[in-house]
Design an enzyme around this catalytic site. Structure first.
Site, PDB file in Angstrom:
ATOM      1  N   HIS A   9      -0.525 -12.226   1.303  1.00 21.81           N
ATOM      2  CA  HIS A   9      -1.534 -11.388   0.650  1.00 21.81           C
ATOM      3  C   HIS A   9      -2.362 -12.150  -0.391  1.00 21.81           C
ATOM      4  O   HIS A   9      -3.487 -11.771  -0.693  1.00 21.81           O
ATOM      5  CB  HIS A   9      -0.827 -10.197   0.000  1.00 21.81           C
ATOM      6  CG  HIS A   9      -1.665  -8.959  -0.071  1.00 21.81           C
ATOM      7  ND1 HIS A   9      -1.143  -7.700  -0.091  1.00 21.81           N
ATOM      8  CD2 HIS A   9      -3.002  -8.785  -0.141  1.00 21.81           C
ATOM      9  CE1 HIS A   9      -2.116  -6.807  -0.167  1.00 21.81           C
ATOM     10  NE2 HIS A   9      -3.244  -7.442  -0.204  1.00 21.81           N
ATOM     11  N   SER A  47     -13.187  -4.967   1.940  1.00 27.59           N
ATOM     12  CA  SER A  47     -14.174  -4.333   1.052  1.00 27.59           C
ATOM     13  C   SER A  47     -15.601  -4.720   1.451  1.00 27.59           C
ATOM     14  O   SER A  47     -16.408  -5.089   0.598  1.00 27.59           O
ATOM     15  CB  SER A  47     -13.914  -4.692  -0.413  1.00 27.59           C
ATOM     16  OG  SER A  47     -12.681  -4.166  -0.843  1.00 27.59           O
ATOM     17  N   PRO A  48     -15.922  -4.648   2.759  1.00 33.01           N
ATOM     18  CA  PRO A  48     -17.269  -5.035   3.197  1.00 33.01           C
ATOM     19  C   PRO A  48     -18.346  -4.065   2.723  1.00 33.01           C
ATOM     20  O   PRO A  48     -19.532  -4.381   2.773  1.00 33.01           O
ATOM     21  CB  PRO A  48     -17.156  -5.022   4.727  1.00 33.01           C
ATOM     22  CG  PRO A  48     -16.100  -4.011   5.014  1.00 33.01           C
ATOM     23  CD  PRO A  48     -15.098  -4.169   3.902  1.00 33.01           C
ATOM     24  N   LEU A  49     -17.914  -2.908   2.224  1.00 37.56           N
ATOM     25  CA  LEU A  49     -18.854  -1.918   1.690  1.00 37.56           C
ATOM     26  C   LEU A  49     -18.754  -1.822   0.172  1.00 37.56           C
ATOM     27  O   LEU A  49     -19.116  -0.802  -0.427  1.00 37.56           O
ATOM     28  CB  LEU A  49     -18.599  -0.545   2.333  1.00 37.56           C
ATOM     29  CG  LEU A  49     -18.755  -0.531   3.862  1.00 37.56           C
ATOM     30  CD1 LEU A  49     -18.428   0.840   4.419  1.00 37.56           C
ATOM     31  CD2 LEU A  49     -20.169  -0.948   4.266  1.00 37.56           C
ATOM     32  N   GLY A  50     -18.267  -2.895  -0.440  1.00 39.98           N
ATOM     33  CA  GLY A  50     -18.238  -2.950  -1.901  1.00 39.98           C
ATOM     34  C   GLY A  50     -17.433  -1.842  -2.535  1.00 39.98           C
ATOM     35  O   GLY A  50     -17.778  -1.331  -3.597  1.00 39.98           O
ATOM     36  N   ARG A  51     -16.306  -1.455  -1.886  1.00 36.66           N
ATOM     37  CA  ARG A  51     -15.454  -0.360  -2.364  1.00 36.66           C
ATOM     38  C   ARG A  51     -16.234   0.939  -2.536  1.00 36.66           C
ATOM     39  O   ARG A  51     -16.030   1.700  -3.480  1.00 36.66           O
ATOM     40  CB  ARG A  51     -14.748  -0.750  -3.662  1.00 36.66           C
ATOM     41  CG  ARG A  51     -13.845  -1.954  -3.506  1.00 36.66           C
ATOM     42  CD  ARG A  51     -13.048  -2.295  -4.748  1.00 36.66           C
ATOM     43  NE  ARG A  51     -12.181  -3.420  -4.463  1.00 36.66           N
ATOM     44  CZ  ARG A  51     -12.571  -4.708  -4.516  1.00 36.66           C
ATOM     45  NH1 ARG A  51     -13.807  -4.986  -4.863  1.00 36.66           N
ATOM     46  NH2 ARG A  51     -11.744  -5.678  -4.214  1.00 36.66           N
ATOM     47  N   TYR A  55       0.837  -1.200   0.000  1.00 30.37           N
ATOM     48  CA  TYR A  55       0.000   0.000   0.000  1.00 30.37           C
ATOM     49  C   TYR A  55       0.873   1.252   0.000  1.00 30.37           C
ATOM     50  O   TYR A  55       1.468   1.614   1.015  1.00 30.37           O
ATOM     51  CB  TYR A  55      -0.929   0.015   1.216  1.00 30.37           C
ATOM     52  CG  TYR A  55      -1.897  -1.143   1.296  1.00 30.37           C
ATOM     53  CD1 TYR A  55      -2.214  -1.906   0.172  1.00 30.37           C
ATOM     54  CD2 TYR A  55      -2.509  -1.475   2.494  1.00 30.37           C
ATOM     55  CE1 TYR A  55      -3.095  -2.975   0.253  1.00 30.37           C
ATOM     56  CE2 TYR A  55      -3.407  -2.533   2.576  1.00 30.37           C
ATOM     57  CZ  TYR A  55      -3.685  -3.283   1.459  1.00 30.37           C
ATOM     58  OH  TYR A  55      -4.569  -4.332   1.544  1.00 30.37           O
TER      59      TYR A  55
END
Length: 327
Positions: free
Chosen positions: A123, A202-206, A56
């Protein structure tokens, strides 16, 4: 904040973690001052489970975290990841070899400014290196006192079994949300059988499951979502229909769509600890509030029924990226 036990580790981590990738990578321009304030607020809110990776910002995100860890190390359960390497042209490839991961771990420890990493993930799973070799070398890091617990990301059920035979795996980090549920068929049951905690990224769909993104043209030119199939115009517009329907459910529950999406994940099992990513305090506070949203069995059935009436449009990664998941 509420807390959950991560896998078989016995460690209590915040039920909502913090994904730190966007502070340095992939989601447009950096704002180091706001990111720093977000990290400090996370601790004030009791969010102690922080997730980063050496790729990152090519190490920059780990350095960002080090500024807070310098004085608050004991307050953070720290996870980072290794394996993605950059070529001269800026493209990446995955390297799960023992020689590389040893060097990667030392480099992460130095950038983070810590003596030990709480949770160290591979990863992805390297299809050229047996998972037993990768995990065997990771286990040596545990013995050396550089790492406390081991994790895998986007691993298949078969890889989980092979890895667990070498050393206990504490957590599996895979994409999991109302939009991405492929781990439910085989991977999730296997992880539970082996006592491996689930860490959905990404639990909020990005951002798609927040209802803050209605027009992809508003994205920063450098935002990586511009290259994802799910965020191409036609697919995005189709998925907005689902978002609109879910927004109504959230309104009926008196919460935001993001909180509904996170509460839905939390309700899937006590072994699930999502790590929504943000670099802004206002979204961090909103995400933290998801632990107060109680979904009944009727609510969950209603949401599942609603989702069953739609087809998610577009893959979550490019064709090359999809080859790296669940393997």
């Amino acid at each position: 904040m509420q807390y959950r036990t991560l896998g078989k580790s016995g460690e209590k981590v915040s039920a909502i973690g913090l994904g730190c990738m966007g502070m340095a990578f992939a989601y447009g321009q950096r704002d180091d001052q706001e990111s720093q304030a977000t990290l400090e607020l996370a601790l004030d809110l009791g969010i102690n489970f922080w997730d980063t990776a050496d790729m990152y910002g090519q190490g920059y995100n780990e350095e960002q975290l080090s500024k807070v860890l310098a004085t608050r190390r004991k307050d953070v359960f720290l996870a980072t990841k290794f394996g993605f390497r950059y070529k001269e042209d800026g493209s990446t490839y995955f390297d799960g070899s023992p020689d590389y991961l040893r060097k990667a771990c030392d480099a992460s420890l130095k950038r983070l400014g810590v003596d030990v990493i709480d949770l160290y993930y591979s990863h992805r799973v390297d299809d050229k290196v047996p998972i037993e070799e990768t995990v065997g070398a990771m286990a040596e890091l545990v013995k050396a006192g550089k790492v406390r617990y081991l994790g895998l990301s986007e691993a298949s059920a078969n890889s989980l079994r092979k890895a667990s035979a070498v050393h206990p795996i504490t957590a599996l980090q895979s994409e999991y949300s109302l939009f991405v549920r492929d781990i439910e068929k085989e991977i999730l049951p296997t992880a539970r059988e082996l006592g491996i905690g689930i860490v959905p990224y990404s639990p909020l769909g990005r951002g798609a499951l927040t209802n803050t993104l209605r027009d992809i043209s508003s994205l920063d030119p450098t935002d990586f979502r511009r290259n994802l199939p799910r965020f191409q115009q036609e697919a995005f517009e189709q998925n907005l229909r689902i978002v609109t329907a879910l927004e109504k459910v959230a309104g009926d529950k008196g919460c935001t769509l993001a909180q509904l999406a996170l509460a839905w994940l939390l309700a899937q099992g006590e072994d699930i600890v999502p790590i929504p990513g943000t670099k802004r305090r206002k979204y961090l506070q909103e995400n933290a509030g998801a632990v107060d949203v109680q979904l009944s069995n009727d609510d969950l059935q209603s949401i599942n029924s609603l989702m069953g009436g739609y087809q998610i449009s577009g893959e979550r990664y490019s064709e090359g990226g999809m080859k790296l998941v669940n393997r």
